[in-house]
Design a protein around this motif. Structure first.
Motif, PDB file in Angstrom:
ATOM      1  N   ASP A  35       0.002   4.962   2.961  1.00  0.00           N
ATOM      2  CA  ASP A  35      -0.852   6.072   3.360  1.00  0.00           C
ATOM      3  C   ASP A  35      -0.413   6.663   4.699  1.00  0.00           C
ATOM      4  O   ASP A  35      -0.694   7.811   4.979  1.00  0.00           O
ATOM      5  N   GLY A  36       0.280   5.877   5.529  1.00  0.00           N
ATOM      6  CA  GLY A  36       0.741   6.390   6.805  1.00  0.00           C
ATOM      7  C   GLY A  36       1.389   5.312   7.654  1.00  0.00           C
ATOM      8  O   GLY A  36       1.232   4.126   7.404  1.00  0.00           O
ATOM      9  N   CYS A  37       2.146   5.750   8.648  1.00  0.00           N
ATOM     10  CA  CYS A  37       2.826   4.842   9.576  1.00  0.00           C
ATOM     11  C   CYS A  37       2.586   5.315  11.005  1.00  0.00           C
ATOM     12  O   CYS A  37       2.521   6.515  11.264  1.00  0.00           O
ATOM     13  N   TYR A  38       2.495   4.348  11.929  1.00  0.00           N
ATOM     14  CA  TYR A  38       2.380   4.688  13.337  1.00  0.00           C
ATOM     15  C   TYR A  38       2.857   3.502  14.161  1.00  0.00           C
ATOM     16  O   TYR A  38       2.277   2.414  14.081  1.00  0.00           O
ATOM     17  N   ARG A  39       3.937   3.681  14.892  1.00  0.00           N
ATOM     18  CA  ARG A  39       4.504   2.651  15.768  1.00  0.00           C
ATOM     19  C   ARG A  39       4.741   1.316  15.052  1.00  0.00           C
ATOM     20  O   ARG A  39       4.365   0.256  15.552  1.00  0.00           O
ATOM     21  N   GLY A  40       5.311   1.368  13.897  1.00  0.00           N
ATOM     22  CA  GLY A  40       5.640   0.155  13.154  1.00  0.00           C
ATOM     23  C   GLY A  40       4.527  -0.384  12.282  1.00  0.00           C
ATOM     24  O   GLY A  40       4.749  -1.253  11.449  1.00  0.00           O
ATOM     25  N   LYS A  41       3.312   0.102  12.444  1.00  0.00           N
ATOM     26  CA  LYS A  41       2.194  -0.337  11.610  1.00  0.00           C
ATOM     27  C   LYS A  41       2.109   0.577  10.385  1.00  0.00           C
ATOM     28  O   LYS A  41       2.175   1.795  10.515  1.00  0.00           O
ATOM     29  N   ARG A  42       1.994  -0.008   9.227  1.00  0.00           N
ATOM     30  CA  ARG A  42       1.868   0.767   7.988  1.00  0.00           C
ATOM     31  C   ARG A  42       0.469   0.601   7.425  1.00  0.00           C
ATOM     32  O   ARG A  42      -0.051  -0.506   7.370  1.00  0.00           O
ATOM     33  N   ARG A  43      -0.101   1.699   6.998  1.00  0.00           N
ATOM     34  CA  ARG A  43      -1.442   1.715   6.424  1.00  0.00           C
ATOM     35  C   ARG A  43      -1.289   1.929   4.921  1.00  0.00           C
ATOM     36  O   ARG A  43      -0.639   2.870   4.481  1.00  0.00           O
ATOM     37  N   TRP A  44      -1.901   1.057   4.122  1.00  0.00           N
ATOM     38  CA  TRP A  44      -1.798   1.093   2.665  1.00  0.00           C
ATOM     39  C   TRP A  44      -3.194   1.245   2.069  1.00  0.00           C
ATOM     40  O   TRP A  44      -4.144   0.636   2.534  1.00  0.00           O
ATOM     41  N   LYS A  45      -3.298   2.046   0.999  1.00  0.00           N
ATOM     42  CA  LYS A  45      -4.553   2.209   0.258  1.00  0.00           C
ATOM     43  C   LYS A  45      -4.353   1.741  -1.175  1.00  0.00           C
ATOM     44  O   LYS A  45      -3.242   1.801  -1.705  1.00  0.00           O
ATOM     45  N   CYS A  46      -5.421   1.324  -1.797  1.00  0.00           N
ATOM     46  CA  CYS A  46      -5.362   0.871  -3.182  1.00  0.00           C
ATOM     47  C   CYS A  46      -4.863   2.004  -4.073  1.00  0.00           C
ATOM     48  O   CYS A  46      -5.326   3.142  -3.963  1.00  0.00           O
ATOM     49  N   GLY A  60      -7.414   3.939  -6.223  1.00  0.00           N
ATOM     50  CA  GLY A  60      -8.340   4.869  -5.598  1.00  0.00           C
ATOM     51  C   GLY A  60      -9.634   4.261  -5.098  1.00  0.00           C
ATOM     52  O   GLY A  60     -10.519   4.981  -4.659  1.00  0.00           O
ATOM     53  N   CYS A  61      -9.763   2.928  -5.126  1.00  0.00           N
ATOM     54  CA  CYS A  61     -10.983   2.319  -4.609  1.00  0.00           C
ATOM     55  C   CYS A  61     -10.898   2.246  -3.084  1.00  0.00           C
ATOM     56  O   CYS A  61      -9.958   2.729  -2.476  1.00  0.00           O
ATOM     57  N   ALA A  62     -11.846   1.633  -2.451  1.00  0.00           N
ATOM     58  CA  ALA A  62     -11.940   1.622  -0.991  1.00  0.00           C
ATOM     59  C   ALA A  62     -11.080   0.553  -0.325  1.00  0.00           C
ATOM     60  O   ALA A  62     -11.066   0.462   0.893  1.00  0.00           O
ATOM     61  N   ALA A  63     -10.344  -0.246  -1.076  1.00  0.00           N
ATOM     62  CA  ALA A  63      -9.536  -1.316  -0.490  1.00  0.00           C
ATOM     63  C   ALA A  63      -8.363  -0.739   0.290  1.00  0.00           C
ATOM     64  O   ALA A  63      -7.751   0.245  -0.114  1.00  0.00           O
ATOM     65  N   ARG A  64      -8.070  -1.385   1.437  1.00  0.00           N
ATOM     66  CA  ARG A  64      -6.932  -0.951   2.246  1.00  0.00           C
ATOM     67  C   ARG A  64      -6.420  -2.126   3.054  1.00  0.00           C
ATOM     68  O   ARG A  64      -7.156  -3.075   3.324  1.00  0.00           O
ATOM     69  N   ILE A  65      -5.136  -2.065   3.422  1.00  0.00           N
ATOM     70  CA  ILE A  65      -4.525  -3.091   4.256  1.00  0.00           C
ATOM     71  C   ILE A  65      -3.619  -2.421   5.285  1.00  0.00           C
ATOM     72  O   ILE A  65      -3.187  -1.284   5.088  1.00  0.00           O
ATOM     73  N   HIS A  66      -3.343  -3.141   6.382  1.00  0.00           N
ATOM     74  CA  HIS A  66      -2.395  -2.693   7.397  1.00  0.00           C
ATOM     75  C   HIS A  66      -1.362  -3.798   7.563  1.00  0.00           C
ATOM     76  O   HIS A  66      -1.715  -4.975   7.598  1.00  0.00           O
ATOM     77  N   THR A  67      -0.089  -3.413   7.679  1.00  0.00           N
ATOM     78  CA  THR A  67       0.975  -4.379   7.865  1.00  0.00           C
ATOM     79  C   THR A  67       1.863  -3.972   9.039  1.00  0.00           C
ATOM     80  O   THR A  67       1.975  -2.787   9.355  1.00  0.00           O
TER      81      THR A  67
END
Length: 109
Positions: free
Chosen positions: A9-20, A23-30
């Motif tokens: 879903d997006g990247c910022y300073r090495g952190k990646r944002r992921w969405k299910c 289409g549900c509300a689940a998300r993770i950051h790596t």
């Protein structure tokens, strides 16, 4: 992760944002290959038996808490079928939030 697909879903300073991907509300950051945040809302619920013992229901599978950590903020949960099928699946919660899903189930729901 946990049998679910995520889309970037997006990247910022090495952190990646992921969405299910469903289409549900689940998300993770790596950061790299390390999970730094998770908000897993895939049909997650805690149920109690008639003696008040908790079980965690996630995606049709049940997990039981490891007794040593049951009343702590950080809890390790084993698949409820661990003894019957030698199932290696487990997960970890911190403050009732799933932060890691480890192993795959070797049995049907």
């Amino acid at each position: 992760m946990g049998g679910h697909w995520y889309r970037l879903d997006g990247c910022y300073r090495g952190k990646r944002r992921w969405k299910c991907a469903r289409g549900c509300a689940a998300r993770i950051h790596t950061v790299g290959k390390r999970l730094v945040f998770s908000d897993l809302r895939h049909r997650l619920q805690v149920v109690y038996n008639n003696k008040g013992y908790p079980k965690l229901a996630l995606n049709g599978y049940y997990y039981r808490p490891h007794n040593a950590y049951r009343n702590q903020p950080k809890v390790l949960w084993y698949c409820a079928a661990r003894n019957k099928y030698q199932c290696p699946a487990r997960l970890r919660t911190i403050n009732r939030e799933v932060v890691a899903v480890m192993g795959l189930h070797n049995h049907v729901r």
